[in-house]
Design a protein around this motif. Structure first.
Motif, short mmCIF file in Angstrom:
data_model
loop_
_atom_site.label_atom_id
_atom_site.label_comp_id
_atom_site.label_asym_id
_atom_site.label_seq_id
_atom_site.Cartn_x
_atom_site.Cartn_y
_atom_site.Cartn_z
N THR A 1 34.64 0.92 44.35
CA THR A 1 34.77 1.80 43.28
C THR A 1 33.85 1.11 42.31
O THR A 1 33.33 0.09 42.32
N LEU B 1 30.25 8.25 40.94
CA LEU B 1 30.06 7.78 42.28
C LEU B 1 29.46 9.12 42.93
O LEU B 1 28.86 9.10 43.93
N TYR B 2 30.06 10.42 42.54
CA TYR B 2 29.64 11.51 43.08
C TYR B 2 28.20 11.57 42.71
O TYR B 2 27.30 12.19 43.75
N SER C 1 26.34 9.57 45.22
CA SER C 1 26.18 10.18 46.51
C SER C 1 24.91 11.23 46.54
O SER C 1 24.46 11.29 47.51
N SER D 1 31.99 10.16 48.49
CA SER D 1 32.69 9.68 47.40
C SER D 1 33.98 10.65 47.30
O SER D 1 33.86 12.06 47.53
N GLN E 1 33.77 4.79 47.24
CA GLN E 1 32.70 5.37 48.11
C GLN E 1 32.92 4.42 49.20
O GLN E 1 33.25 3.22 49.25
#
Length: 457
Positions: free
Chosen positions: A377, A387-388, A391, A403, A416
């Motif tokens: 994380t 994190l999105y 990705s 994620s 992730q």
């Protein structure tokens, strides 16, 4: 017709897919075509559409096998017409299925070995549901014998895959999902006492939690249930969902107690098409002993010329995946599986080391002690990106790295996860790490496209 003559509207040896009438308009989507077409042209056009899919080898979200050798493909071709349900017509394929069941029973230390019960399924989800049904049927029979009501069964688990939610809904069982504790990666033994009662049909222990990739402590869960049994009389069995770990732990952690060596473990499911290294889609479920599979769940059916017992949820399905599983077991053996899984674990730990050194991440699981994977994380809750976002950036290089939020009570934490499978080596892991660094630099600059130098001599 002369070889050089081409007639409009007819495919000839000199046509290619992109000069045929089929290519002059979008492929049919809602209505079956009126006329046949050249199979070569149809193949080329459909395969071109498939290029729009992601590259399976770069899909680090899936546990499923994405690499198979030539012999596996050839065996699958031999089995295209074999219907697994028709054991009378294809007795040798049925015998191969039985061999796989008994090999798994032995691998998981069943006390009955060659005499236990199990079957193949289309995947671990169907296998899990069969394990859950057996738990419910045995609980209901005990309640009926004691003259007690049977209308409120419940199943206790931690953060499980959605197949268990489906099982609970489809088969009218209350799913008691234990919240994930802070700093925990799965169900913990001390949590059980607040959730099990006389209506609990079983506890699901996960050998390879979907969210974090860690193993839940099956032996400790069994010990806690033993204590509950001694104190209250509640005798609650365990089903181990080893969808991923069932083909990992026996080879790289042979001393880990999670399987039928624990008397409280009644059944185990796994995915052959995950770390079992078979192609999609085959799963397995095995019971500790034959008496733990209620006879009410076994049907003797007359089908395509024979009488046979069946207890799978699906009926017709191909036999090729089962034959491929048997081939893989014979080809690799215990030592071969150990080498493959250990190589994957080593690659996962190498990647975890690189990710830990990048700065913005906090590792949740570093590839040590469970599945060949890494989960992490963001160390800073507000680094200027999510994190999105990462990705999405990684997708520009073809990597599919998921994620997602953790389960209830930890939903504010987004993680992730990177899965390392057979076919993903140190070079691919190093390339992924380089791309993560590059994407992080881009996100720190504001998330725009990576600048490219202009053309000049």
């Amino acid at each position: 017709m002369a070889l050089h003559k081409v007639t409009r509207g007819e495919a000839t040896l000199h046509d290619d897919a992109y000069t045929t009438p089929l290519s002059e308009r979008p492929l049919p989507k809602y209505r079956l075509p009126d006329s046949p077409a050249d199979p070569r042209a149809v193949y080329d056009l459909v395969s071109s559409e498939l290029l729009l899919d992601g590259n399976a080898a770069q899909n680090l979200a899936t546990f499923c096998t994405t690499w198979s050798d030539e012999e596996t493909h050839r065996l699958m071709d031999l089995c295209l017409g074999k219907n697994m349900i028709d054991k009378d017509e294809y007795p040798q394929t049925a015998a191969i299925e039985s061999r796989c069941v008994h090999m798994l029973a032995d691998l998981w230390n069943s006390p009955e070995g060659a005499g236990t019960m199990g079957c193949s399924t289309t995947g671990s989800s169907e296998a899990a549901m069969l394990g859950g049904l057996a738990l419910k049927w045995r609980w209901r029979r005990r309640r009926q014998e004691d003259g007690k009501p049977t209308d409120r069964p419940n199943l206790v688990c931690g953060p499980v895959q959605v197949c268990w939610e489906k099982f609970a809904r489809y088969f009218d069982v209350e799913l008691r999902q234990v919240p994930l504790e802070r700093d925990a990666t799965g169900l913990r033994p001390h949590q059980l006492r607040d959730y099990v009662d006389e209506n609990t049909i079983g506890v699901v222990a996960i050998l390879g939690v979907t969210y974090t990739c860690d193993f839940e402590p099956v032996a400790d869960l069994a010990e806690e249930l033993d204590a509950i049994h001694a104190e209250t009389g509640l005798d609650v069995p365990i089903h181990v969902d080893a969808a991923s770990g069932g083909f990992v732990a026996p080879f790289v952690q042979p001393d880990l107690l999670w399987d039928f060596r624990l008397e409280r473990v009644a059944s185990i499911n796994t995915s052959g098409h995950k770390y079992g290294l078979a192609p999609l889609g085959v799963g397995w479920v095995v019971w500790r002993s034959a008496d733990l599979l209620p006879k009410d769940l076994i049907f003797d059916v007359s089908y395509l010329g024979g009488e046979m017992p069946t207890f799978a949820l699906n009926f017709s399905r191909p036999g090729g995946e089962i034959v491929a599983q048997y081939y893989t077991m014979l080809r690799l053996g215990r030592e071969g599986y150990r080498r493959v899984q250990q190589a994957c674990l080593d690659t996962a730990r190498s990647l975890a080391d690189q990710i830990a050194k990048m700065g913005p991440f906090e590792l949740l699981y570093d590839g040590e002690g469970a599945l060949p994977a890494v989960s992490y994380t963001l160390a800073d809750p507000d680094p200027g990106f999510t994190l999105y976002d990462l990705s999405e950036q990684l997708r520009t290089r073809g990597w599919q790295v998921p994620s997602y939020p953790l389960p209830p009570d930890r939903q504010e934490t987004v993680v992730q996860r990177v899965l390392i499978r057979h076919g993903i080596g140190r070079d691919e892991a190093a390339l992924l790490a380089e791309d993560i660094r590059r994407c992080l630099d881009r996100l720190h600059r504001g998330g725009g496209a990576e600048p490219r130098p202009g053309f000049h001599h």
